[in-house]
Motif scaffolding. Structure first.
Motif, short mmCIF file in Angstrom:
data_model
loop_
_atom_site.label_atom_id
_atom_site.label_comp_id
_atom_site.label_asym_id
_atom_site.label_seq_id
_atom_site.Cartn_x
_atom_site.Cartn_y
_atom_site.Cartn_z
N ASN A 178 10.03 6.78 -3.00
CA ASN A 178 11.21 7.63 -2.78
C ASN A 178 11.60 7.68 -1.31
O ASN A 178 12.04 8.72 -0.80
CB ASN A 178 10.96 9.05 -3.31
N GLY A 179 11.42 6.56 -0.62
CA GLY A 179 11.74 6.48 0.80
C GLY A 179 10.64 6.97 1.72
O GLY A 179 10.76 6.88 2.95
N ILE A 180 9.53 7.49 1.17
CA ILE A 180 8.39 7.98 1.95
C ILE A 180 7.37 6.85 2.10
O ILE A 180 6.99 6.23 1.11
CB ILE A 180 7.73 9.18 1.27
N PRO A 181 6.89 6.55 3.33
CA PRO A 181 5.93 5.46 3.49
C PRO A 181 4.64 5.69 2.71
O PRO A 181 4.11 6.81 2.70
CB PRO A 181 5.66 5.45 5.01
N LEU A 182 4.16 4.62 2.06
CA LEU A 182 2.88 4.67 1.36
C LEU A 182 1.79 3.92 2.10
O LEU A 182 0.61 4.23 1.97
CB LEU A 182 3.04 4.11 -0.05
N ASN A 183 2.16 2.92 2.90
CA ASN A 183 1.15 2.14 3.63
C ASN A 183 0.26 3.04 4.47
O ASN A 183 0.74 3.98 5.10
CB ASN A 183 1.82 1.12 4.56
N ASP A 184 -1.03 2.75 4.49
CA ASP A 184 -1.95 3.48 5.34
C ASP A 184 -1.55 3.27 6.80
O ASP A 184 -1.27 2.15 7.24
CB ASP A 184 -3.38 3.00 5.12
N ALA A 185 -1.51 4.33 7.58
CA ALA A 185 -1.00 4.25 8.95
C ALA A 185 -1.88 3.38 9.83
O ALA A 185 -1.38 2.77 10.79
CB ALA A 185 -0.91 5.66 9.54
N GLU A 186 -3.19 3.28 9.54
CA GLU A 186 -4.09 2.53 10.40
C GLU A 186 -4.34 1.11 9.90
O GLU A 186 -4.10 0.14 10.62
CB GLU A 186 -5.41 3.28 10.55
N SER A 187 -4.80 0.96 8.66
CA SER A 187 -5.05 -0.39 8.14
C SER A 187 -3.75 -1.08 7.74
O SER A 187 -3.70 -2.30 7.66
CB SER A 187 -5.97 -0.31 6.92
N GLN A 188 -2.71 -0.30 7.47
CA GLN A 188 -1.38 -0.76 7.10
C GLN A 188 -1.31 -1.35 5.68
O GLN A 188 -0.28 -1.86 5.27
CB GLN A 188 -0.84 -1.77 8.13
N GLY A 189 -2.39 -1.24 4.92
CA GLY A 189 -2.37 -1.68 3.53
C GLY A 189 -1.90 -0.57 2.60
O GLY A 189 -1.83 0.60 2.98
N GLY A 212 14.20 -7.88 5.15
CA GLY A 212 14.99 -6.95 4.37
C GLY A 212 15.73 -5.94 5.24
O GLY A 212 15.84 -6.08 6.46
N THR A 213 16.25 -4.90 4.60
CA THR A 213 16.99 -3.87 5.31
C THR A 213 16.03 -2.91 6.00
O THR A 213 14.83 -2.90 5.73
CB THR A 213 17.87 -3.08 4.33
N SER A 214 16.56 -2.08 6.90
CA SER A 214 15.72 -1.10 7.59
C SER A 214 15.13 -0.11 6.59
O SER A 214 15.79 0.34 5.66
CB SER A 214 16.53 -0.33 8.64
N THR A 215 13.86 0.22 6.81
CA THR A 215 13.18 1.16 5.94
C THR A 215 12.23 2.00 6.78
O THR A 215 12.12 1.81 7.99
CB THR A 215 12.45 0.42 4.81
N ASN A 216 11.51 2.91 6.16
CA ASN A 216 10.56 3.76 6.87
C ASN A 216 9.16 3.18 6.75
O ASN A 216 8.83 2.52 5.76
CB ASN A 216 10.59 5.17 6.29
N GLY A 217 8.32 3.43 7.76
CA GLY A 217 6.95 2.98 7.68
C GLY A 217 6.72 1.68 8.42
O GLY A 217 7.52 1.25 9.26
N ALA A 218 5.60 1.02 8.09
CA ALA A 218 5.17 -0.20 8.78
C ALA A 218 6.18 -1.33 8.57
O ALA A 218 6.92 -1.36 7.60
CB ALA A 218 3.79 -0.62 8.27
N GLY A 219 6.18 -2.27 9.51
CA GLY A 219 7.12 -3.38 9.45
C GLY A 219 6.89 -4.28 8.25
O GLY A 219 5.76 -4.50 7.82
N ALA A 220 7.98 -4.81 7.71
CA ALA A 220 7.92 -5.70 6.56
C ALA A 220 7.90 -7.14 7.05
O ALA A 220 8.89 -7.62 7.59
CB ALA A 220 9.11 -5.47 5.64
N PHE A 221 6.78 -7.82 6.86
CA PHE A 221 6.67 -9.21 7.29
C PHE A 221 6.62 -10.17 6.11
O PHE A 221 6.69 -11.38 6.30
CB PHE A 221 5.44 -9.39 8.16
#
Length: 791
Positions: A178-189, A212-221
């Motif tokens: 719902n637009g809220i980051p799920l990736n772990d902030a440290e491991s990024q998984g 992709g388009t801009s989103t919240n959270g860790a970068g999309a590679f």
């Protein structure tokens, strides 16, 4: 015996059928004009329900004479009911009035690509997910989408699973709920095991490949997964899902919703349990979760609150199977300690408010909080006491310096923040979006010895001796602006994002002294694209996007402040063609992903003894993707995807260290080698035939050869594999139940023995190099049988 039972039941019901002689039929339209296909039609107080066809028509046949009230509902329209005295065939037409509600989709629209945007993406509906959801982890439900490879530690899709898109692993795939980051902030998984059966509370998913388009959270590679959970359902419902399968796999799910109450409120809830012994030895999983949501719908606003949680206890199968064991014992698990388990719970709280500020402006804001805590427990043999802060043990004249022990590695973290977006549409061919987020992470890492064969606590605490304790803090701020302008057949798109990351962690300073360290990184991520509409159903597009990504926790903690790696930069070029016809949809896409300072494992040890990833100056991924679906006949359809790609590192050096001297006695230089875990070919096929509620499906997946490291060495690789699954389904209303669904999956029907993941590492003693390969075998032929009841 079953045939006899059905015959007896039919005979008992024959007198009642003989009395039924009338029918109610009619049409359902919206605002008096447009036919509404799929509208829910039911007889109040009776177990009669149906849905309108493509022309908005419905029919109830064989009804006895009497008084009836027919109720019609459709998402986005006010429900309506009419009463009749049935003594002859009667026609009952309905015209529903559209409600002036703000759509739930506004919550995620700021971080999604639209059909005119110049990015490659795949949308999956709830129906798409329900068709394949048998309780396996969410990555397995995405397996038939382009460029995807999935894997399971336990071998059968329950427990710890992994996903790669275009060869990029989960740490490079941006995931939002719902637009809220799920990736772990440290491991990024992203660890979907922490939210078991999440798919049962998902309304839709958009997969964007590339930056992709801009989103919240860790970068999309590699990609972005934009997940939207339960949205409004106008009619009350209840649903039971039960699955049983190989390896004593069970899933039990109950969900229910009130529908729209007084055209203003709705409440939905789900409770799930999943258990499995796993294909691998002792790779068991015990998973539980719940999801609760409530919403208020005003004329110009929506207020929604989500509360959901998951707990998992999983026996570890993380180490895989040594190569020498594959031929003799494919299900081998080297962990034999009874409680070698991972234990974790994650609670999520989300609050969303959306307001229509006029016909041209919509505002959306969200607050969120996630609390995670847990540990994994493991047995360690012959460990040096001093490494755990324990003193040597003296027994008589013997000094004991090593011991067997059991330890727990804990993580206790809080993640909270807010997101927002403003969508402004001053005219039909022009729109602007302003969005962003500020999120904070606070993590406590601590480790305990809970048992030791020999221990001297030096007068400190006894059991549960804490030998490591450190904290981490991370803030992540981003703001982006987006504009889209339609000029005749041409759509022009621009998206600019600024991201600021601050990370505080326990590590080493420039002189190698331990203490709290910090780093701040700032990124600018521009994106531009154009789309040209060939017809109202087809277009061509091209885009260029830049993404930047910070190193992960290990990159920071296993180096000092001067030797830690640089951030990575990706320039992603996408171009393609999309067409949606009445019986044929196709998307063809080409991509060039050009990396600067991509982080990879080279085997090099830095000056503090850490095996951190190293930056390689230049690497790339080039490829083409195909995603097509053909409705060959009315009841026969074929979906297929294909990816042909090349992923290369232009130049890097591998380091192998001698265990005796500790120095890099060997180095190997490589040019233009394949990036690890990046197959050159990925194919999928989904053939489906349905008739009278019965469905047959043949699902196929081919994944080409993958290397376990970046050296292009055949002896360190995963063989290509081709796996086929069979799917049988049956859906029908029965005895007042809206739908009874039976699903029978036979996975890996041809009993293929294959490995979908693995790893390798070198070992050198006295100048002699040995290479060790570990693999993750996947389940041979297995089944899942499920019963779905919808009320």
């Amino acid at each position: 015996m079953k045939t006899l039972k059905f015959a007896v039941l039919a005979a008992l019901l024959c007198p009642f059928w003989a009395l039924a002689q009338f029918k109610i039929s009619g049409t359902v339209s919206g605002n008096g004009t447009n036919a509404l296909s799929g509208a829910n039609v039911r007889v109040k107080g009776k177990n009669y329900t149906t849905a309108t066809n493509a022309n908005g028509a419905y029919e109830f046949a064989n009804l006895p004479a009497g008084n009836y009230t027919v109720v019609v509902s459709y998402v986005g329209f006010g429900s309506q009911e009419k009463s009749i005295d049935l003594n002859a065939n009667q026609t009952l037409n309905f015209s529903l009035q559209q409600l002036s509600f703000v759509a739930d989709e506004v919550v995620v629209s700021a971080t999604r690509a639209g059909k005119k945007d110049a990015f490659t993406f795949k949308n999956l509906t709830k129906a798409d997910l329900d068709k394949v959801n048998q309780g396996q982890d969410l990555p397995y439900l995405l397996n038939q989408t382009p460029s995807v490879v999935v894997t399971s530690d336990a071998g059968a899709g329950v427990g710890y699973t992994g996903i790669r898109i275009r060869g990029s692993d989960a740490t490079r795939i941006n995931v939002t709920l719902n637009g809220i980051p799920l990736n772990d902030a440290e491991s990024q998984g992203s660890f979907f095991i922490n939210l078991p059966d999440l798919a049962s509370s998902v309304d839709n998913i958009q997969i964007q490949r590339g930056v992709g388009t801009s989103t919240n959270g860790a970068g999309a590679f590699g990609a972005s997964l934009n997940i939207q959970t339960t949205t409004r359902r106008d009619s009350a419902y209840a649903e039971l899902n039960n699955t049983y399968g190989s390896y004593d796999t069970w899933r039990n799910t109950v969900s229910a919703g009130t529908g729209l109450i007084n055209n203003k409120f709705s409440f939905d809830a789900r409770l799930s349990r999943i258990k499995s012994d796993g294909y691998m030895d002792r790779a068991s999983s015990n998973l539980k979760s719940f999801f609760v949501t409530g919403a208020y719908y005003g004329k110009n606003d929506i207020l929604r609150a989500n509360v959901f949680s998951g707990t998992e206890k999983t026996y570890q199968a993380w180490n895989g199977v040594p190569e020498e064991k594959l031929l003799t014992d494919r299900t081998f698990n080297e962990f034999t300690y009874d409680n070698q388990t991972d234990n974790y719970q994650q609670d999520h709280y989300q609050l969303f408010y959306t307001r229509n500020l006029g016909r041209q402006l919509v505002a959306n804001a969200a607050l969120h909080y996630t609390y995670g805590r847990g540990y994994y427990e493991e047995f360690k043999a012959n460990r040096t006491l001093a490494d755990y802060g324990l003193g040597n043990v003296v027994v008589g004249s013997t000094t004991i310096t090593k011991t067997d022990l059991v330890r727990r590695l804990w993580l206790d973290n809080d993640f909270y923040g807010g997101t927002y977006s403003l969508a402004y549409t001053p005219q039909s061919n022009l729109n602007f979006t302003l969005g962003g987020a500020y999120n904070r992470y606070e993590g406590e890492h601590f480790d305990e010895v809970i048992w030791a064969q020999y221990a001297n606590y030096n007068g400190a605490a006894s059991m549960r001796h804490r030998y490591n304790d450190n904290d981490a803090f991370k803030s992540d701020f981003n703001i982006f602006g987006r504009a889209s302008y339609q000029l005749d057949q041409l759509n022009i798109f621009a998206d600019l994002q600024y991201r600021n990351v601050f990370y505080s962690y326990y590590g080493l300073d420039a002189n190698g002294n331990p203490g709290q360290q910090s780093a701040r990184l700032e990124f600018f991520n521009p994106k531009f694209g154009v789309t040209y509409n060939l017809t109202d159903r087809s277009n061509v597009y091209a885009s260029v996007a830049v993404g930047n990504k910070e190193p992960n926790r290990r990159d920071f903690t296993d180096s000092n402040v001067n030797t830690r790696p640089k951030h990575e930069t990706l320039t992603d070029i996408e171009f393609g063609y999309r067409s949606q016809q009445s019986n044929f949809n196709v998307g063809a896409n080409g991509f060039a992903m050009l990396y600067k300072n991509q982080l990879i494992n080279t085997g090099q040890i830095n000056d503090v003894g850490g095996f951190t990833r190293q930056n390689v100056p230049n690497s790339y991924r080039l490829g083409v993707e195909l995603d097509a679906r053909w409705q060959i006949l009315k009841n026969f359809a074929w979906g297929a995807t294909a990816t042909l790609s090349e992923s290369k590192i232009k130049k890097f050096t591998e380091y192998v260290y001698d265990n005796v001297s500790g120095f890099p006695a060997k180095t190997f230089d490589y040019n233009n080698t394949n990036i690890a875990y990046s197959p050159n070919i990925i194919l999928s096929s989904d053939l489906n035939y349905t008739i009278h509620g019965i469905g047959f499906g043949l699902i196929s997946k081919y994944v080409g050869k993958q290397f376990l490291d970046n050296t292009n060495t055949d002896s360190r690789s995963l063989d290509a594999f081709f796996v086929n699954d069979l799917r049988f389904t049956y859906n029908t209303p029965l005895l007042g139940i809206k739908n009874v669904g039976l699903n029978f999956f036979i996975n890996n029907v041809f009993n293929v023995k294959y490995e979908s993941n693995g790893y390798t590492f070198p070992d050198m003693n006295g100048g002699v190099i040995d290479r060790y390969n570990y693999y993750y075998p996947q389940a041979t032929r297995n089944f899942l049988l499920s019963l779905n009841l919808k009320f």
